[in-house]
Design an enzyme around this catalytic site. Structure first.
Site, mmCIF file in Angstrom:
data_model
loop_
_atom_site.group_PDB
_atom_site.id
_atom_site.type_symbol
_atom_site.label_atom_id
_atom_site.label_comp_id
_atom_site.label_asym_id
_atom_site.label_seq_id
_atom_site.Cartn_x
_atom_site.Cartn_y
_atom_site.Cartn_z
ATOM 1 N N CYS A 1 -21.116 -4.103 -6.515
ATOM 2 C CA CYS A 1 -20.649 -4.861 -7.500
ATOM 3 C C CYS A 1 -20.903 -6.153 -7.752
ATOM 4 O O CYS A 1 -20.924 -6.797 -6.788
ATOM 5 C CB CYS A 1 -18.954 -4.809 -7.491
ATOM 6 S SG CYS A 1 -18.310 -5.589 -8.963
ATOM 7 N N CYS B 1 -16.536 -6.077 -16.830
ATOM 8 C CA CYS B 1 -17.522 -5.293 -16.363
ATOM 9 C C CYS B 1 -18.694 -5.042 -17.242
ATOM 10 O O CYS B 1 -19.986 -4.710 -16.754
ATOM 11 C CB CYS B 1 -16.842 -3.731 -16.194
ATOM 12 S SG CYS B 1 -16.008 -3.621 -14.802
ATOM 13 N N ASP C 1 0.611 -1.182 -0.252
ATOM 14 C CA ASP C 1 -0.001 0.039 -0.057
ATOM 15 C C ASP C 1 0.674 1.388 0.143
ATOM 16 O O ASP C 1 0.640 2.010 -0.924
ATOM 17 C CB ASP C 1 -0.877 -0.110 1.189
ATOM 18 C CG ASP C 1 -2.052 1.082 0.946
ATOM 19 O OD1 ASP C 1 -2.446 1.227 0.025
ATOM 20 O OD2 ASP C 1 -2.129 1.846 2.114
ATOM 21 N N CYS D 1 -22.331 -2.970 -17.394
ATOM 22 C CA CYS D 1 -22.769 -2.476 -16.110
ATOM 23 C C CYS D 1 -21.987 -1.372 -15.558
ATOM 24 O O CYS D 1 -20.726 -0.916 -15.787
ATOM 25 C CB CYS D 1 -22.484 -3.654 -14.884
ATOM 26 S SG CYS D 1 -22.675 -3.266 -13.308
ATOM 27 N N CYS E 1 -18.847 1.347 -3.783
ATOM 28 C CA CYS E 1 -18.663 0.989 -5.283
ATOM 29 C C CYS E 1 -18.191 -0.501 -5.170
ATOM 30 O O CYS E 1 -18.306 -1.193 -6.354
ATOM 31 C CB CYS E 1 -17.376 1.766 -5.985
ATOM 32 S SG CYS E 1 -15.912 2.134 -5.231
HETATM 33 C C1 B12 Z 1 -4.322 6.543 -3.470
HETATM 34 C C2 B12 Z 1 -4.908 5.312 -3.176
HETATM 35 C C3 B12 Z 1 -6.415 5.702 -2.716
HETATM 36 C C4 B12 Z 1 -7.015 6.965 -3.151
HETATM 37 C C5 B12 Z 1 -7.256 7.104 -4.702
HETATM 38 C C6 B12 Z 1 -8.113 5.822 -5.122
HETATM 39 C C7 B12 Z 1 -7.796 5.651 -6.759
HETATM 40 N N1 B12 Z 1 -8.884 4.870 -7.385
HETATM 41 O O1 B12 Z 1 -6.803 6.222 -7.138
HETATM 42 C C8 B12 Z 1 -8.269 6.949 -2.338
HETATM 43 C C9 B12 Z 1 -8.084 7.356 -0.781
HETATM 44 C C10 B12 Z 1 -9.468 7.525 -2.765
HETATM 45 C C11 B12 Z 1 -8.368 5.311 -2.241
HETATM 46 C C12 B12 Z 1 -9.516 4.734 -1.561
HETATM 47 C C13 B12 Z 1 -9.655 3.519 -1.664
HETATM 48 N N2 B12 Z 1 -8.641 2.416 -1.569
HETATM 49 CO CO1 B12 Z 1 -6.896 2.784 -2.046
HETATM 50 N N3 B12 Z 1 -5.091 2.858 -2.589
HETATM 51 C C14 B12 Z 1 -4.595 4.048 -3.047
HETATM 52 C C15 B12 Z 1 -3.042 3.606 -3.393
HETATM 53 C C16 B12 Z 1 -2.029 3.939 -2.412
HETATM 54 C C17 B12 Z 1 -2.485 4.117 -4.770
HETATM 55 C C18 B12 Z 1 -3.622 4.058 -5.949
HETATM 56 C C19 B12 Z 1 -3.337 4.650 -7.307
HETATM 57 O O2 B12 Z 1 -2.058 4.455 -7.660
HETATM 58 N N4 B12 Z 1 -4.167 5.461 -7.718
HETATM 59 C C20 B12 Z 1 -3.717 6.049 -8.839
HETATM 60 C C21 B12 Z 1 -4.784 5.688 -9.985
HETATM 61 C C22 B12 Z 1 -4.334 6.353 -11.547
HETATM 62 O O3 B12 Z 1 -4.504 4.387 -10.232
HETATM 63 P P1 B12 Z 1 -5.607 3.216 -9.808
HETATM 64 O O4 B12 Z 1 -6.553 3.703 -8.906
HETATM 65 O O5 B12 Z 1 -4.846 2.027 -9.500
HETATM 66 O O6 B12 Z 1 -6.199 2.978 -11.265
HETATM 67 C C23 B12 Z 1 -5.743 2.266 -12.340
HETATM 68 C C24 B12 Z 1 -7.187 2.341 -13.315
HETATM 69 O O7 B12 Z 1 -7.893 3.041 -12.892
HETATM 70 C C25 B12 Z 1 -6.395 2.437 -14.689
HETATM 71 N N5 B12 Z 1 -6.937 3.307 -15.472
HETATM 72 C C26 B12 Z 1 -7.232 4.421 -15.481
HETATM 73 N N6 B12 Z 1 -7.763 5.158 -16.650
HETATM 74 C C27 B12 Z 1 -7.903 4.265 -17.134
HETATM 75 C C28 B12 Z 1 -8.560 4.335 -18.577
HETATM 76 C C29 B12 Z 1 -8.632 2.909 -19.185
HETATM 77 C C30 B12 Z 1 -9.511 2.852 -20.566
HETATM 78 C C31 B12 Z 1 -8.176 1.829 -18.787
HETATM 79 C C32 B12 Z 1 -8.237 0.627 -19.440
HETATM 80 C C33 B12 Z 1 -7.716 1.777 -17.272
HETATM 81 C C34 B12 Z 1 -7.531 3.160 -16.457
HETATM 82 O O8 B12 Z 1 -5.159 3.052 -14.287
HETATM 83 C C35 B12 Z 1 -4.740 2.935 -13.164
HETATM 84 C C36 B12 Z 1 -3.228 2.271 -12.866
HETATM 85 O O9 B12 Z 1 -3.249 0.928 -13.366
HETATM 86 C C37 B12 Z 1 -3.225 2.023 -3.395
HETATM 87 C C38 B12 Z 1 -1.843 1.306 -3.259
HETATM 88 C C39 B12 Z 1 -0.908 1.353 -4.165
HETATM 89 N N7 B12 Z 1 0.355 1.600 -3.767
HETATM 90 O O10 B12 Z 1 -1.123 1.125 -5.379
HETATM 91 C C40 B12 Z 1 -4.221 1.807 -2.667
HETATM 92 C C41 B12 Z 1 -5.433 0.509 -2.850
HETATM 93 C C42 B12 Z 1 -5.436 0.902 -4.334
HETATM 94 N N8 B12 Z 1 -6.603 1.051 -2.114
HETATM 95 C C43 B12 Z 1 -7.584 -0.220 -1.729
HETATM 96 C C44 B12 Z 1 -8.488 0.097 -1.420
HETATM 97 C C45 B12 Z 1 -8.946 -1.295 -0.655
HETATM 98 C C46 B12 Z 1 -9.251 1.243 -1.112
HETATM 99 C C47 B12 Z 1 -10.551 1.416 -0.550
HETATM 100 C C48 B12 Z 1 -11.642 0.125 -1.152
HETATM 101 C C49 B12 Z 1 -10.894 1.900 0.935
HETATM 102 C C50 B12 Z 1 -12.049 2.211 1.253
HETATM 103 N N9 B12 Z 1 -12.972 1.317 1.437
HETATM 104 O O11 B12 Z 1 -12.320 3.399 1.507
HETATM 105 C C51 B12 Z 1 -10.948 2.606 -1.592
HETATM 106 C C52 B12 Z 1 -11.602 2.165 -3.008
HETATM 107 C C53 B12 Z 1 -11.672 3.570 -3.694
HETATM 108 C C54 B12 Z 1 -11.703 3.192 -5.210
HETATM 109 N N10 B12 Z 1 -12.739 3.060 -5.833
HETATM 110 O O12 B12 Z 1 -10.509 3.337 -5.553
HETATM 111 C C55 B12 Z 1 -6.512 -1.314 -2.222
HETATM 112 C C56 B12 Z 1 -7.367 -1.955 -3.571
HETATM 113 C C57 B12 Z 1 -7.534 -3.459 -3.443
HETATM 114 C C58 B12 Z 1 -8.292 -3.854 -4.653
HETATM 115 N N11 B12 Z 1 -8.943 -4.922 -4.604
HETATM 116 O O13 B12 Z 1 -8.244 -3.009 -5.777
HETATM 117 C C59 B12 Z 1 -4.941 -0.638 -2.621
HETATM 118 C C60 B12 Z 1 -4.382 -1.571 -3.737
HETATM 119 C C61 B12 Z 1 -4.459 -0.814 -1.262
HETATM 120 C C62 B12 Z 1 -3.738 -2.411 -1.053
HETATM 121 N N12 B12 Z 1 -2.594 -2.559 -0.782
HETATM 122 O O14 B12 Z 1 -4.661 -3.256 -0.873
HETATM 123 N N13 B12 Z 1 -7.078 4.687 -2.343
#
Ligand code: B12
Length: 348
Positions: free
Chosen positions: A246, A186, A131, A189, A242
């Protein structure tokens, strides 16, 4: 290795190379649009997220592991629907997962090291992360075949849904790579996008963290913007909407981890009883829990907002007026709550 992972309580494991590919570009666009809000560590760590070998020298493989945290008996939906109860994200009810998973990953790394030392003549090293380190965890887990990143940005697996944590080992051991998850399931949905109380998704696969209740109640240090306070409802630490909606989560697998069991009745507590905790009770009851990082004042801030959204009553109003051990930040939210309750009072 699979057996070691299972023995250590991980539900699955997968291996990828160390190139985050398109995930790094998604991150870049996300940061450019300021979707990270006050999470400066997301912007500061971008270079490291692009290149795991800059984080751990020599990394050529990422071993991703997942650990379930869902519990069948915590009545998530029932609590969410009762405005006088406190809803806490299901991940935060028991022991802080960071501590537990990092320790297990470190054991896994030692086992790998011992095996390599005994069977290969290679200078090998692995380092555990969970994380908080600058690693694109979901991207690497998708590459390692552990699931797909869904429209709600969660990593979803078709056999268990998304109620699991991720952790990884960065290593230079030349392990065989698993097939990536190429398809997203997905379909058409949009339940997660539609249900979000604050409309935090700017589109499928992209979350504007600044609007996400998880960010507003956990990451944000200052005032919660007024426009989101009503939508927060009774969610006092994070949000699961969210995931709760799901369809893949009907396959959720309950965790076996005793340490994730709810502590101090946090899965089903009255808002008022939590608001009445003293600072020392907060310190004592959140020891070893992820909740502790927000501190007592932000805990009260969140509870004040939720109490403003509750059915109120004399006890609640008296408690909001009587509590004295709080900061200016809390006072602002308590005043908002009292105004809400006043406005909502039924005319006699
Ligand atoms: C910052 C962070 C948050 C932030 C921002 C979340 C976000 N969506 O970015 C906040 C505080 C809001 C948050 C909330 C939550 N988080 Co959080 N968070 C993180 C953290 C530290 C970094 C995530 C990150 O890199 N975000 C930046 C965005 C750009 O990356 P991403 O969310 O992974 O998105 C990917 C896709 O969306 C994709 N993408 C984006 N645009 C597009 C477009 C297309 C066309 C496609 C195909 C893909 C795509 O690209 C991104 C990279 O692959 C990670 C741990 C880590 N070191 O990775 C935990 C992590 C993601 N969180 C986690 C959890 C559990 C949560 C919560 C459920 C906690 C809660 N109940 O409150 C919520 C869920 C909210 C949600 N829907 O994401 C878990 C997720 C586990 C899982 N099964 O996915 C992680 C992995 C922590 C862990 N070690 O377990 N979190």
């Amino acid at each position: 290795m699979q057996q070691w992972a299972t023995d250590l309580g991980f539900a699955a494991m997968g291996i990828s190379d160390a190139n985050p590919e398109q995930h790094a570009d998604h991150l870049h666009h996300w940061l450019a649009k300021n979707r990270h809000g006050e999470m400066g560590y997301m912007a500061n760590g971008e270079a490291l997220r692009r290149d795991p070998s800059a984080l751990h020298n020599g990394t050529t493989r990422v071993v991703s592991l997942r650990m379930n945290y869902w519990q069948d008996d915590t009545q998530a939906l029932e609590v969410l629907e009762q405005s006088d109860k406190a809803y806490l994200s299901r991940y935060a009810l028991g022991r802080d997962y960071h501590k537990l998973i990092r320790a297990r990953l470190a054991t896994m790394a030692k086992k790998m090291q011992a095996y390599v030392d005994a069977h290969l003549e290679l200078p090998c090293h692995s380092r555990p992360f969970v994380d908080s380190a600058p690693v694109l965890e979901r991207g690497f887990a998708e590459k390692a075949g552990l699931g797909w990143i869904g429209k709600n940005t969660m990593l979803i697996n078709s056999t268990v849904g998304s109620w699991f944590f991720l952790g990884e080992l960065l290593t230079n051991i030349p392990l065989p790579i698993d097939a990536p998850q190429r398809n997203k399931h997905c379909g058409s949905c949009t339940a997660c996008l539609d249900i979000c109380p604050t409309n935090a998704f700017s589109g499928p696969f992209e979350l504007d963290a600044r609007k996400c209740i998880s960010y507003l109640t956990i990451e944000l240090k200052g005032e919660i913007p007024v426009q989101y306070r009503k939508a927060i409802g009774n969610r006092v630490f994070g949000c699961d909407d969210c995931q709760l909606i799901c369809p893949w989560n009907k396959f959720a697998q309950a965790t076996d981890e005793k340490d994730f069991k709810p502590r101090h009745g946090l899965d089903n507590s009255a808002l008022l009883s939590l608001f009445l905790w003293t600072e020392s009770e907060f310190e004592q009851r959140t020891r070893g829990s992820a909740i502790r990082r927000i501190g007592y004042q932000r805990w009260l801030r969140n509870l004040a907002v939720a109490l403003g959204n509750s059915s109120g009553g004399r006890d609640v109003i008296d408690a909001l007026k009587a509590k004295k051990d709080f900061s200016e930040l809390v006072r602002i939210h308590v005043e908002w709550a009292l105004t809400q309750l006043e406005n909502n009072r039924m005319p006699l």
